[in-house]
Design an enzyme around this catalytic site. Sequence first.
Site, PDB file in Angstrom:
ATOM      1  CG  MET A  99      -2.228  -0.779   0.898  1.00 16.90           C
ATOM      2  SD  MET A  99      -3.348  -0.771   2.277  1.00 16.90           S
ATOM      3  CE  MET A  99      -2.552  -1.952   3.330  1.00 16.90           C
TER       4      MET A  99
ATOM      5  CD  GLN B 164       3.029  -4.091  -6.165  1.00 15.12           C
ATOM      6  OE1 GLN B 164       2.881  -2.893  -5.868  1.00 15.12           O
ATOM      7  NE2 GLN B 164       2.023  -4.931  -6.273  1.00 15.12           N
TER       8      GLN B 164
ATOM      9  CB  CYS C 262      -1.407   0.699  -9.758  1.00 16.51           C
ATOM     10  SG  CYS C 262      -1.526   2.382  -9.137  1.00 16.51           S
TER      11      CYS C 262
ATOM     12  NE  ARG D 192      -9.686  -0.613   1.363  1.00 17.97           N
ATOM     13  CZ  ARG D 192     -10.919  -0.578   0.869  1.00 17.97           C
ATOM     14  NH1 ARG D 192     -11.587   0.555   0.866  1.00 17.97           N
ATOM     15  NH2 ARG D 192     -11.485  -1.662   0.376  1.00 17.97           N
TER      16      ARG D 192
HETATM   17  C1  LIG Z   1      -3.733   3.756  -0.042  1.00 16.42           C
HETATM   18  C2  LIG Z   1      -3.577   2.510  -0.864  1.00 16.42           C
HETATM   19  C3  LIG Z   1      -2.384   2.280  -1.513  1.00 16.42           C
HETATM   20  C4  LIG Z   1      -2.222   1.129  -2.303  1.00 16.42           C
HETATM   21  N1  LIG Z   1      -1.026   0.898  -2.907  1.00 16.42           N
HETATM   22  C5  LIG Z   1      -0.840  -0.263  -3.607  1.00 16.42           C
HETATM   23  C6  LIG Z   1       0.432  -0.594  -4.150  1.00 16.42           C
HETATM   24  O1  LIG Z   1       1.431   0.128  -3.997  1.00 16.42           O
HETATM   25  N2  LIG Z   1       0.536  -1.762  -4.839  1.00 16.42           N
HETATM   26  C7  LIG Z   1      -0.530  -2.615  -5.006  1.00 16.42           C
HETATM   27  O2  LIG Z   1      -0.392  -3.672  -5.632  1.00 16.42           O
HETATM   28  N3  LIG Z   1      -1.741  -2.322  -4.485  1.00 16.42           N
HETATM   29  C8  LIG Z   1      -1.911  -1.193  -3.773  1.00 16.42           C
HETATM   30  N4  LIG Z   1      -3.119  -0.939  -3.193  1.00 16.42           N
HETATM   31  C9  LIG Z   1      -4.191  -1.937  -3.303  1.00 16.42           C
HETATM   32  C10 LIG Z   1      -4.184  -2.904  -2.108  1.00 16.42           C
HETATM   33  O3  LIG Z   1      -2.999  -3.656  -2.097  1.00 16.42           O
HETATM   34  C11 LIG Z   1      -5.408  -3.853  -2.171  1.00 16.42           C
HETATM   35  O4  LIG Z   1      -5.336  -4.588  -3.361  1.00 16.42           O
HETATM   36  C12 LIG Z   1      -6.728  -3.085  -2.127  1.00 16.42           C
HETATM   37  O5  LIG Z   1      -6.712  -2.090  -1.127  1.00 16.42           O
HETATM   38  C13 LIG Z   1      -7.914  -4.031  -1.892  1.00 16.42           C
HETATM   39  O6  LIG Z   1      -7.881  -4.600  -0.630  1.00 16.42           O
HETATM   40  P1  LIG Z   1      -8.829  -4.072   0.570  1.00 16.42           P
HETATM   41  O7  LIG Z   1     -10.232  -3.965   0.000  1.00 16.42           O
HETATM   42  O8  LIG Z   1      -8.717  -5.170   1.612  1.00 16.42           O
HETATM   43  O9  LIG Z   1      -8.296  -2.755   1.018  1.00 16.42           O
HETATM   44  C14 LIG Z   1      -3.305   0.203  -2.431  1.00 16.42           C
HETATM   45  C15 LIG Z   1      -4.489   0.445  -1.754  1.00 16.42           C
HETATM   46  C16 LIG Z   1      -4.654   1.569  -0.972  1.00 16.42           C
HETATM   47  C17 LIG Z   1      -5.953   1.776  -0.249  1.00 16.42           C
END
Ligand SMILES: Cc1cc2nc3c(=O)[nH]c(=O)nc-3n(C[C@H](O)[C@H](O)[C@H](O)COP(=O)(O)O)c2cc1C
Length: 311
Positions: free
Chosen positions: A22, A74, A104, A228
Amino acid sequence: MQLKSLQIGKTKTENNVFLAPMAGYTDFSFRKLALELGYGLVSTELVSAKGLEYKSKGSNLLLRTDDYNKTQAQIFGSEPYFMRKACEGEYLKDFNIVDINMGCPVPKVYKNGEGSALLNDIKLSSEIIKECVKSGKDITIKIRIGLKEGDDIALDFAKMAEDCGAKLITIHGRVREKYYSGEPNYNAIYKAKKAVSIPVIANGGIFSVEDANKMMENTGADGVMLARGAFENPFLICSLLSKNSPCELKEFMILHLKGLVENYGEKRATLEYRKFVGGYLKGIPNIKEQKIKLLTSNSIEEIIETIDNIF
Ligand SMILES: Cc1cc2nc3c(=O)[nH]c(=O)nc-3n(C[C@H](O)[C@H](O)[C@H](O)COP(=O)(O)O)c2cc1C
């Protein structure tokens, strides 16, 4: 959920609950705490492959870890040549697992043909994976299930990734246009999982033990990735591992703050900390005033004093 260790190339994880990458959140200080809490694998946030080639400032900080066995890097990009060079380069030399970001949704990344834009182009994605595999790293990918409502590319991408030599695939069960909202599409993950023999990790909308169980039952995935949910309830991982949390929330919040100070210095740490306050304090009644203090304070001492007052 059923716990098990997973083999990702040369790495055998202790369990199948992983911490998601994240950007702006899963920095060294949070990942360190996450590993202490028990995650089987944690991930750096996305780092530009080209940025590594041109030695962009800050990459070292993003990739900082003291546990290469449990931390994957990553990377993102769209050019097979630069992606492979990143895998072979100095910055990633100690990582065993390199994950390729194919999910992303952010316009800046998407418009460059990177991140989730790769889901438009399975041929280019396969070339990227094949090139990266040549580096000798254990390559994994993280995808969404498509771009628009109704898309489902998970099965095709899972088969392609396995054929190209990827060692694991993580599927965020949402399409790009949904960003982070809505129920994940369990069926898309289920179909992909059934079609491949490499481990499949399911991600999206896991905020409780029930959510994790539902994800595992509906997808048959080999494990889950918390995102999250890892901030809103830092001890969710402990519940999933059926173990007691090693400390109270108060202590965790202070440890995290101190970790941020160590990583960034005091000034930046107070700013970084603000991002986490809402998640940590969610559900605690009558703390509006203290919350505002935490969101505006520039002093570590004042933040610690405020946390003391809350608990
Ligand atoms: C603030 C934020 C930053 C994120 N940054 C990345 C990232 O750098 N690389 C990635 O593969 N996913 C990123 N994601 C996606 C998360 O890894 C995840 O796939 C997504 O939040 C869904 O999961 P959740 O519903 O449990 O939050 C990000 C998500 C959030 C909310």
